[in-house]
Write an enzyme that holds these catalytic residues in place. Structure first.
Site, mmCIF file in Angstrom:
data_model
loop_
_atom_site.group_PDB
_atom_site.id
_atom_site.type_symbol
_atom_site.label_atom_id
_atom_site.label_comp_id
_atom_site.label_asym_id
_atom_site.label_seq_id
_atom_site.Cartn_x
_atom_site.Cartn_y
_atom_site.Cartn_z
ATOM 1 N N HIS A 130 -5.537 -6.885 0.687
ATOM 2 C CA HIS A 130 -6.767 -6.371 0.074
ATOM 3 C C HIS A 130 -7.799 -7.505 0.009
ATOM 4 O O HIS A 130 -7.422 -8.674 -0.102
ATOM 5 C CB HIS A 130 -6.380 -5.929 -1.342
ATOM 6 N N ASP A 207 0.101 -10.588 -4.616
ATOM 7 C CA ASP A 207 -0.761 -9.576 -5.218
ATOM 8 C C ASP A 207 0.135 -8.373 -5.527
ATOM 9 O O ASP A 207 0.528 -7.634 -4.634
ATOM 10 C CB ASP A 207 -1.872 -9.220 -4.221
ATOM 11 N N GLN A 210 -0.328 -3.091 -6.491
ATOM 12 C CA GLN A 210 0.257 -1.790 -6.162
ATOM 13 C C GLN A 210 1.760 -1.772 -6.455
ATOM 14 O O GLN A 210 2.283 -0.775 -6.955
ATOM 15 C CB GLN A 210 0.038 -1.463 -4.670
ATOM 16 N N LYS A 233 -4.592 0.646 -12.683
ATOM 17 C CA LYS A 233 -3.776 1.357 -11.683
ATOM 18 C C LYS A 233 -2.395 1.676 -12.236
ATOM 19 O O LYS A 233 -1.639 2.425 -11.652
ATOM 20 C CB LYS A 233 -3.663 0.531 -10.396
ATOM 21 N N CYS A 371 -10.986 -1.621 1.127
ATOM 22 C CA CYS A 371 -11.019 -3.079 0.883
ATOM 23 C C CYS A 371 -10.028 -3.820 1.767
ATOM 24 O O CYS A 371 -9.433 -4.822 1.347
ATOM 25 C CB CYS A 371 -10.767 -3.412 -0.584
HETATM 26 C C1 LIG Z 1 -6.990 -2.373 -6.337
HETATM 27 C C2 LIG Z 1 -6.355 -3.558 -5.728
HETATM 28 C C3 LIG Z 1 -6.755 -4.835 -6.100
HETATM 29 C C4 LIG Z 1 -7.889 -5.111 -7.051
HETATM 30 O O1 LIG Z 1 -7.682 -4.557 -8.316
HETATM 31 P P1 LIG Z 1 -8.888 -4.683 -9.350
HETATM 32 O O2 LIG Z 1 -8.446 -3.939 -10.547
HETATM 33 O O3 LIG Z 1 -10.060 -3.996 -8.695
HETATM 34 O O4 LIG Z 1 -9.139 -6.108 -9.563
HETATM 35 C C5 LIG Z 1 -6.089 -5.908 -5.547
HETATM 36 N N1 LIG Z 1 -5.087 -5.722 -4.673
HETATM 37 C C6 LIG Z 1 -4.668 -4.509 -4.295
HETATM 38 C C7 LIG Z 1 -3.521 -4.372 -3.346
HETATM 39 C C8 LIG Z 1 -5.294 -3.376 -4.815
HETATM 40 O O5 LIG Z 1 -4.886 -2.163 -4.436
#
Ligand SMILES: *Cc1c(COP(=O)(O)O)cnc(C)c1O
Length: 413
Positions: A130, A207, A210, A233, A371
């Site tokens: 992302h 990261d 998800q 999320k 993104c």
């Molecule tokens: C949505 C997302 C982000 C960013 O999350 P934010 O709440 O907008 O900071 C980062 N990495 C992944 C894989 C995402 O799906």
């Protein structure tokens, strides 16, 4: 060892749906099929109720006044940190820093690495990632003259841990990689990547935005150096995210933001920072959002993470089976590993047009590059549609999606 899940309710989709007012149809827009959960999930009533309760019963600024309300607010804020520590199986609560989002969590690490890297040093990123885990490293490239080395997934979205090992040189300072692609919805081989990187003395930032939504995460077992996530999320509020850092890192890192509550002493010519986690939480933190996040974690564990994962895997399998029968549709990712995210496109119809037709039927999907422009450059589509499932999604909704996409392609032909 993972934090044991509390006793679980029997799997009851109707009960779950009724806990989410917007999903239960109380939005006033009629029936909505919400399949944009990878962008943001709906919130159960308990999350919003807990925030209201926090505001009306124990609200004040934290870590400040000597009065009782501030003490209560501080206890619930620090309690939220301990709750997230347990949720992630982090070794200590002070290893968990609250941020406003996953984006801010990753930027916090990148900002500290600005003082750790030298021009010509290298950071390894993946083209699966992302923008939140790419652009902060691009900024280090621009500002500090570091070099980005890219690891590509195969055609099915799978990353090979050996490719990370091969990309490591004596200049590598960090591997930054997602734990679950927001386009394919499958876990990456993070444990193996961490092991190979550590064997070569290189730390790893994952990261987990998800992955933490769909799987039980144990940052201690993963042995990862940094893990980023976001509240909204995870069925929690917006405005709160978190960074986990393995013991040892936070002492070495300088803060990104300066201000109140992150200092021990401030003089005219010197400043001494408070220890972690406070050093990284300048200013007033997301006090009510931390309370809401606890309610979201409680909700997830009361439903049961393994039940949620099994349900979402069934949705993913059904979606892939249905989409395989739609002529003219390309579904991305590995059919052998159906995840909770289904990304698709058609050579004959633009993703925005497909999404607009679905929206006309009350079906919310995302269209665009999600993104992930470097990944879309590899896929050969500048824009795709993404349907992402949550614990409250149903097989009937997957059927409605497949029928509507089939119809949209006929209309757009
Ligand atoms: C949505 C997302 C982000 C960013 O999350 P934010 O709440 O907008 O900071 C980062 N990495 C992944 C894989 C995402 O799906």
């Amino acid at each position: 060892m993972l934090h044991p899940e509390p006793a679980q309710k029997a799997w009851n989709p109707d009960a779950i749906r009724s806990d989410f007012p917007l999903i239960a149809g109380l939005s006033g827009y009629g029936r909505i099929t919400y399949l944009d959960n990878a962008a943001s999930a709906q919130k159960p009533r308990s999350v919003m109720d807990s925030m209201t309760d926090g505001a009306f019963t124990r609200y004040a600024n934290v870590h400040r006044g000597a009065h009782r309300l501030s003490g209560l607010a501080t206890a619930s804020y620090e309690g939220a940190r301990a709750r997230l520590q347990a949720f992630l199986n982090a070794p200590g609560a002070e290893q968990v820093i609250f941020t406003k989002s996953a984006t801010e969590a990753i930027n916090l690490v990148a900002s500290a690495f600005a003082a750790i890297v030298a021009p010509g040093d290298e950071i390894i990123v993946s083209s699966l990632d992302h923008h939140a885990n790419l652009v902060p490293w691009h900024m280090l490239r621009e500002r500090r003259g570091i070099v980005l080395r890219w690891v590509d997934p195969d055609a099915f979205g799978n990353l090979d841990p050996a490719a990370f090992a091969d990309a490591i040189t004596h200049r590598t300072r960090l591997v930054a990689v997602t734990h679950m692609s927001n386009v394919f919805g499958v876990l990456t081989p993070l444990e193996a990547i961490v092991r190979l990187a550590h064997e070569r003395g290189v730390p790893v930032l994952a990261d987990g935005t998800q992955a933490v939504v769909h799987h039980a995460i144990d940052v201690s077992a993963l042995d990862v150096d940094f893990y980023a996530l976001t509240g909204h999320k995870l069925y929690g509020p917006t405005g709160i995210g978190a960074l986990y850092a393995k013991p040892g890192w936070l002492e070495r890192m300088s803060p990104m933001l300066g201000g109140g509550e992150m200092v021990a002493t401030v003089g005219r010519n010197h400043v001494e920072y408070a220890p972690a986690p406070h050093k990284f939480e300048a200013g007033t933190p997301p006090i009510l959002e931390a309370i809401g996040l606890v309610a979201a974690l409680d909700y997830i564990e009361s439903v049961g993470r393994s039940s949620i994962a099994a349900h979402e895997a069934a949705l993913g399998r059904h979606a892939r089976a249905r989409f395989a029968a739609i002529p003219g549709i390309t579904v991305f990712g590995d059919t052998e590993k159906p995840g909770p995210i289904l990304t698709f496109a058609s050579a004959s119809a633009h993703a925005n047009d497909i999404a607009a037709i679905l929206d006309g039927k009350g079906i919310c999907v995302r269209a665009g590059a999600h993104c992930t422009q470097p990944l879309h450059q590899m896929l050969g589509f500048s824009s795709t549609c993404r349907a992402s499932f949550a614990m409250y999604s149903t097989l009937a909704e997957v059927d409605a999606l497949a029928d509507a996409v089939d119809e949209a392609l006929t209309i757009l032909k």
